[in-house]
Design a protein around this motif. Structure first.
Motif, mmCIF file in Angstrom:
data_model
loop_
_atom_site.group_PDB
_atom_site.id
_atom_site.type_symbol
_atom_site.label_atom_id
_atom_site.label_comp_id
_atom_site.label_asym_id
_atom_site.label_seq_id
_atom_site.Cartn_x
_atom_site.Cartn_y
_atom_site.Cartn_z
ATOM 1 N N UNK A 64 -2.717 8.578 11.804
ATOM 2 C CA UNK A 64 -1.626 9.079 10.975
ATOM 3 C C UNK A 64 -0.431 8.138 10.998
ATOM 4 N N UNK A 65 0.258 8.038 9.864
ATOM 5 C CA UNK A 65 1.485 7.254 9.752
ATOM 6 C C UNK A 65 2.475 7.996 8.866
ATOM 7 N N UNK A 66 3.745 7.662 9.011
ATOM 8 C CA UNK A 66 4.793 8.177 8.125
ATOM 9 C C UNK A 66 5.198 7.052 7.189
ATOM 10 N N UNK A 67 4.941 7.234 5.908
ATOM 11 C CA UNK A 67 5.155 6.169 4.931
ATOM 12 C C UNK A 67 6.506 6.336 4.236
ATOM 13 N N UNK A 68 7.263 5.258 4.172
ATOM 14 C CA UNK A 68 8.530 5.196 3.430
ATOM 15 C C UNK A 68 9.536 6.245 3.889
ATOM 16 N N UNK A 69 9.501 6.589 5.166
ATOM 17 C CA UNK A 69 10.479 7.518 5.721
ATOM 18 C C UNK A 69 11.178 6.840 6.890
ATOM 19 N N UNK A 70 12.410 6.409 6.710
ATOM 20 C CA UNK A 70 13.117 5.717 7.790
ATOM 21 C C UNK A 70 13.211 6.592 9.040
ATOM 22 N N UNK A 71 13.128 5.949 10.198
ATOM 23 C CA UNK A 71 13.231 6.656 11.460
ATOM 24 C C UNK A 71 14.693 6.720 11.888
ATOM 25 N N UNK A 72 15.162 7.910 12.212
ATOM 26 C CA UNK A 72 16.555 8.125 12.595
ATOM 27 C C UNK A 72 16.683 8.191 14.110
ATOM 28 N N UNK A 73 17.909 8.075 14.647
ATOM 29 C CA UNK A 73 18.098 8.117 16.101
ATOM 30 C C UNK A 73 17.475 9.358 16.725
ATOM 31 N N UNK A 108 7.350 7.850 16.604
ATOM 32 C CA UNK A 108 6.369 7.968 15.540
ATOM 33 C C UNK A 108 4.981 8.146 16.117
ATOM 34 N N UNK A 109 4.005 7.939 15.278
ATOM 35 C CA UNK A 109 2.602 8.145 15.660
ATOM 36 C C UNK A 109 2.083 6.971 16.486
ATOM 37 N N UNK A 110 0.900 7.108 17.075
ATOM 38 C CA UNK A 110 0.344 6.001 17.848
ATOM 39 C C UNK A 110 0.191 4.713 17.041
ATOM 40 N N UNK A 111 -0.320 4.809 15.825
ATOM 41 C CA UNK A 111 -0.493 3.607 15.004
ATOM 42 C C UNK A 111 0.861 2.963 14.702
ATOM 43 N N UNK A 112 1.878 3.772 14.470
ATOM 44 C CA UNK A 112 3.210 3.218 14.229
ATOM 45 C C UNK A 112 3.723 2.480 15.468
ATOM 46 N N UNK A 113 3.431 3.024 16.653
ATOM 47 C CA UNK A 113 3.838 2.353 17.889
ATOM 48 C C UNK A 113 3.127 1.015 18.028
ATOM 49 N N UNK A 114 1.839 0.984 17.720
ATOM 50 C CA UNK A 114 1.109 -0.279 17.789
ATOM 51 C C UNK A 114 1.663 -1.278 16.787
#
Length: 328
Positions: A64-73, A108-114
């Motif tokens: 899973x990934x979050x697409x086009x959603x900026x990560x906030x503090x 975020x998700x594991x794939x986002x961390x990688x």
């Protein structure tokens, strides 16, 4: 078959020395005893390591990934105080007993961390991709059909698709440790170094694994006397996972015991039931990783992505020959 022979030969001719490698270490659990112990073992062996893990436990998130959603503090602390509320959503961990510059968190998700470890932290460190991606060791084994939901395995798959040698590493739930100091974690890390050294001996300074190959490695709960075994991702289901309309009716004895310990009842709500599969393997399943990991260290080769073998592609071409001819 060629990949299986490659892995088997690696263990036969392993040496105690290894070439220093650039390694991204990731997982789907966050900052854990297992990841800290493996980082220390890798650094002690001379490897350069960038750690990039999710802020919180993300088990079961697959790719899973979050697409086009900026990560906030951050609005809450990361697991084991890797970072605090108000810290940036990505970046270096702020826990003061971790080596500066090596540990990173991603909300975020594991794939986002990688991906952060590859595209940001690793690129800043090495100016290119690492020599190896290690995902785990997970706090719980990932075998059989379970790997479809595993962030640990999905991270290894993503790396392999990018052409980076990768291994998914999973251990027992008894390797958890809130204080980041479970003694079992260091023992698991030592066995991981055995695997890397064995592959290194046959690499000749080149890639540790052939293009398009990743490994799914599962350690048993008890490491005493555990031998390395070449296995396969098979059809034996080590766990029984089913969707149920009433969790109370399908709860396993273990789930009921946990609920009773909390002075509660299993609620009559829909969800997934989970229990150990106590059925013996069918003929042909004896070498599945879901069977072997209970007593040995299961090493299962995985193809990168979803591409079928050439023989399967030829079968589809034959089956749909008339259809394909119409498009010419």
């Amino acid at each position: 078959m060629r990949f299986s022979i490659f892995i088997a030969c690696a263990f036969l001719f392993a040496s105690p020395t290894a070439q220093a490698r650039n390694i991204v270490l990731t997982n789907d659990d966050g900052l854990t005893s297992n990841v800290v112990a493996l980082y220390r073992a890798l650094r002690h062996a001379g490897h350069d390591v960038v750690v990039s893990v999710p802020c919180t436990n993300q088990s079961g998130m697959s790719a899973a990934i979050s697409i086009a959603r900026p990560l906030t503090p951050l609005d809450r602390p990361c697991l084991n105080d890797a970072a605090q509320a108000g810290d940036p959503a990505t970046g270096m961990m702020t826990r003061d007993d971790l080596p500066a510059g090596d540990f990173h968190h991603v909300d975020g998700t594991p794939v986002m961390a990688l991906l952060y470890g590859l595209d940001v932290a690793g690129m800043e460190r090495w100016g290119g991709q690492p020599d190896l991606v290690l995902s785990g060791p997970n706090e719980g084994q990932n075998v059989g059909a379970m790997i479809m939901a595993s962030g640990t395995v999905s991270n290894a798959q993503l790396a392999a698709v990018r052409g980076i040698p990768a291994m998914a590493l999973s251990a027992g739930t008894n390797s958890r440790g809130d204080d980041l100091a479970n003694p079992l974690s260091a023992r698991i890390a030592a066995r991981v170094l055995e695997l890397i050294d064995a592959l290194e001996d046959n690499a000749g300074g080149g890639p540790l694994l052939p293009q398009g190959l990743a490994l799914n490695v599962n350690f048993p709960d008890t490491l005493e006397g555990a031998q390395w075994r070449l296995t396969r991702v098979g059809t034996y289901m080590a766990y029984r996972i089913e969707f149920t309309e009433n969790m109370a009716e399908s709860a396993s004895p273990a789930m009921r015991a946990m609920a009773e310990a909390r002075g509660a009842q299993v609620p009559p709500l829909p969800g997934l039931s989970f229990d150990i599969n106590r059925n013996a393997p069918e003929p042909g399943q004896e070498n599945d990783e879901g069977v072997v990991f209970r007593n040995g260290i299961a090493v299962s080769p995985m193809q990168a992505g979803y591409a079928a073998a050439s023989s399967s592609a030829a079968f589809v071409a034959w089956q749909l020959d008339d259809l394909f001819a119409e498009g010419e």
